[in-house]
Each structure stands twice: as structure tokens, then as C-alpha cells.
Design a protein around this motif. Sequence first.
Motif, mmCIF file in Angstrom:
data_model
loop_
_atom_site.group_PDB
_atom_site.id
_atom_site.type_symbol
_atom_site.label_atom_id
_atom_site.label_comp_id
_atom_site.label_asym_id
_atom_site.label_seq_id
_atom_site.Cartn_x
_atom_site.Cartn_y
_atom_site.Cartn_z
ATOM 1 N N ARG A 158 -2.282 2.497 -22.964
ATOM 2 C CA ARG A 158 -1.798 3.764 -22.601
ATOM 3 C C ARG A 158 -1.124 3.682 -21.127
ATOM 4 O O ARG A 158 0.071 4.087 -21.032
ATOM 5 N N ILE A 159 -2.128 2.946 -20.186
ATOM 6 C CA ILE A 159 -1.286 2.753 -18.857
ATOM 7 C C ILE A 159 0.058 1.917 -18.882
ATOM 8 O O ILE A 159 0.883 2.285 -18.199
ATOM 9 N N GLN A 160 -0.091 0.939 -19.866
ATOM 10 C CA GLN A 160 1.099 0.207 -19.729
ATOM 11 C C GLN A 160 2.374 0.847 -20.174
ATOM 12 O O GLN A 160 3.366 0.644 -19.933
ATOM 13 N N ASN A 161 2.369 1.697 -21.158
ATOM 14 C CA ASN A 161 3.104 2.459 -21.970
ATOM 15 C C ASN A 161 3.615 3.612 -20.958
ATOM 16 O O ASN A 161 4.416 4.538 -21.541
ATOM 17 N N ARG A 162 2.872 4.110 -20.076
ATOM 18 C CA ARG A 162 3.039 4.944 -19.087
ATOM 19 C C ARG A 162 3.079 6.420 -19.737
ATOM 20 O O ARG A 162 3.930 7.251 -19.798
ATOM 21 N N GLN A 163 2.044 6.262 -20.852
ATOM 22 C CA GLN A 163 1.781 7.473 -21.512
ATOM 23 C C GLN A 163 0.486 8.502 -20.646
ATOM 24 O O GLN A 163 -0.288 8.094 -20.224
ATOM 25 N N PRO A 164 0.691 10.126 -20.761
ATOM 26 C CA PRO A 164 -0.100 10.523 -19.989
ATOM 27 C C PRO A 164 -1.460 10.763 -20.740
ATOM 28 O O PRO A 164 -1.553 10.544 -21.932
#
Length: 223
Positions: free
Chosen positions: A66-72
Motif C-alpha cells: 500500500r505504501i509503495q503504491n501511495r494509497q491512503p
Amino acid sequence: MAGEVTVDALPYIDQGYDDAGVRESALAMVEEECRRYRPTKNYLDHLPPLNANAFETELMASEFERIQNRQPMETLSMKRYELPPPPSGKLSEVSAWQESIENSMAQLEHQWVRAMNLELMLDYGIESWKAYLEVIAALQAKTLTQLQESKKQIQDINWQRKQAQTHAGEKLKSLEANWVLLVSKNYEIEQKCAELEDQLQKALMKIESLKARKSTTLTNGDT
């Protein structure tokens, strides 16, 4: 042995480390060696490859993704703590009211469990905390003991190094004094040899001169 380094410094004996320019000169030599050093192989080749995911759980993997995909990040859902009535279109349905009643009973049970946990904490929390503090105090005492042992080992090693270097320094001073004495004697012997050679040359020249004069006298007498 290959790669063996001979350390010829005696920090407890050597002098001059605090002289002006010594530190700067040493740092310049280190920087020069770092510029010239070119590793020929990877010094970690003998180690197995690093497994960065060895301690990674599924939850951690999904979170990293999630962090790598810059998702909230998903917000904390408070729905389970709410007590909504049935929707307006299902106010006449018994099943909708039954679901709301079950939800309220679950909320009530949850609050009862929280109240019971608070009562248990009041009864046993102090003793549990004391036991925890005793464990922490024991760990601290053990760590301090290990620290004192490590400091003692460091002091013993430094004392042994100082004793060995002091003994080596005394031996070096004795050898240096003997070397100076022998060099001085050799110098004196060389001076004496030079004087004797000079006297010998003068004596030989004097003998040659006497021989020449005697030869001249005999020649004149025969004439």
C-alpha cells in the motif's frame, strides 16, 4: 602469513602524537590510501544472500505494498460501535429490528467485558505491575553486572597491553642505547684507523724520502 599486518606502534611508549601536524599528516595518509584502494572482490561473498522478507507477515506485506503504491490508509471503522435503527424502508420488518437488537446486545456485552476488565485491573493490576517491575529490575541488575564485567575485561586488556608495551619499550630503549654505544665505538675505531693509516702513510713517505736521499748520497760518493 598472507594478509597479516604487523603493528609496530606502541601508543603507551611512542611520543610525538600531539606534535603539530602529526594528526593532519596521519589523516592525509588515510585519505590517500582510501583514494588508491580499489576492492577486487565483494567481501560479503562468503555470506548467504540477504532475505529481507524473512520476518515479513502478510499484514506487513500488504501494508508495504500500500505504501509503495501511495494509497491512503484505511480509516478506523466505528460502525461496530454505532446503534443505528433499521433503515426507513424496513421499519415494518421484524428481521431488521432483530438485527438492530442483536447489534445493541453485542455492544452491551462489549461494554460489560470492558467494565469487568477494569474491575480486574483494580484488583490485580497493582500486583501484576509490581511483578513486571521486578522482572525489569532483575534484567537491569543483570545488564549492569554484564556491563561491569565488560568494563573490567576492557581494563584488564588495556592493562596487559600497557604492561607488554612498557616491557617492550624498556627493551627497545636498552637496545637503542647499545646500538648508540656500538655506533660510537665503531666511529672511534674508524677515527683511530684513519689516524693510523695517516701515520702509516707519513711513515712510508718518510722512509721513501730517506731511501731516496741515501741513494743520492751513495751515487754522489761513487762519483
